[in-house]
Motif scaffolding. Structure first.
Motif, mmCIF file in Angstrom:
data_model
loop_
_atom_site.group_PDB
_atom_site.id
_atom_site.type_symbol
_atom_site.label_atom_id
_atom_site.label_comp_id
_atom_site.label_asym_id
_atom_site.label_seq_id
_atom_site.Cartn_x
_atom_site.Cartn_y
_atom_site.Cartn_z
ATOM 1 N N LEU A 230 0.927 3.895 -2.994
ATOM 2 C CA LEU A 230 1.031 5.145 -2.397
ATOM 3 C C LEU A 230 1.591 6.774 -2.623
ATOM 4 C CD1 LEU A 230 -1.193 7.466 -0.533
ATOM 5 C CD2 LEU A 230 0.398 6.858 1.285
ATOM 6 N N TYR B 254 0.723 -1.013 0.178
ATOM 7 C CA TYR B 254 -0.239 -0.423 -0.037
ATOM 8 C C TYR B 254 0.440 0.982 0.414
ATOM 9 C CZ TYR B 254 -3.841 -3.039 1.120
ATOM 10 O OH TYR B 254 -4.700 -4.143 0.756
ATOM 11 N N PHE B 255 2.143 1.457 0.368
ATOM 12 C CA PHE B 255 2.694 2.461 0.383
ATOM 13 C C PHE B 255 3.481 2.472 -1.266
ATOM 14 C CE2 PHE B 255 3.606 1.511 5.078
ATOM 15 C CZ PHE B 255 2.395 2.462 5.426
ATOM 16 N N VAL C 286 1.118 7.208 -6.746
ATOM 17 C CA VAL C 286 0.122 8.026 -6.990
ATOM 18 C C VAL C 286 0.673 9.281 -6.029
ATOM 19 C CG1 VAL C 286 -2.318 8.702 -6.094
ATOM 20 C CG2 VAL C 286 -2.050 6.445 -6.357
ATOM 21 N N ILE C 287 1.508 9.806 -5.235
ATOM 22 C CA ILE C 287 2.214 10.937 -5.031
ATOM 23 C C ILE C 287 2.725 11.393 -5.867
ATOM 24 C CG2 ILE C 287 3.181 12.165 -3.821
ATOM 25 C CD1 ILE C 287 1.608 10.547 -0.987
#
Length: 121
Positions: free
Chosen positions: A7, A3-4, A10-11
């Motif tokens: 994330l 998930y990191f 996406v960032i």
């Protein structure tokens, strides 16, 4: 952990989009690349900056992909070699474990205790 990673991607994508939107006029400017080797001179057509940035990013991503694929192939070979060696060693241990003991060659604990007592006397 997965998930990191998602994330972080996406960032990164979001920041890239903000960068391109906020700098559209500057990134739309065109540039001509040229190189001179000995007597030869090469020049490109006029290219916008954003195309150069995206091309450099894609080339870097491709080179990283090739590097890590090569590393994965190398490590897979090492793992296969280690697993084969481990299987051979386990087979050897099992064959030694299942080997019958010859009573004549190995003194029992009672015999070794008697021999120690005789040596001390």
């Amino acid at each position: 952990m997965r998930y990191f990673k998602v994330l972080a991607l996406v960032i990164l994508f979001f920041l890239s989009m903000v960068f391109f939107v906020q700098n559209t006029p500057e990134l739309s400017k065109e540039v001509v690349l040229s190189i001179q080797l000995l007597q030869l001179k090469f020049t490109s057509q006029s290219l916008p900056y954003y195309l150069l940035i995206l091309t450099a990013f894609a080339a870097g991503a491709l080179l990283c992909l090739l590097y890590f694929m090569g590393d994965k192939i190398r490590l897979s070979g090492q793992l296969r070699t280690c697993r084969t060696r481990m299987a051979n060693l386990e087979q050897e241990v099992n064959s030694l474990r299942n080997m019958p003991l010859d009573e004549g060659n190995y003194p029992s604990t009672a015999e070794t205790a008697e021999e120690k007592n005789e040596d001390q006397a």
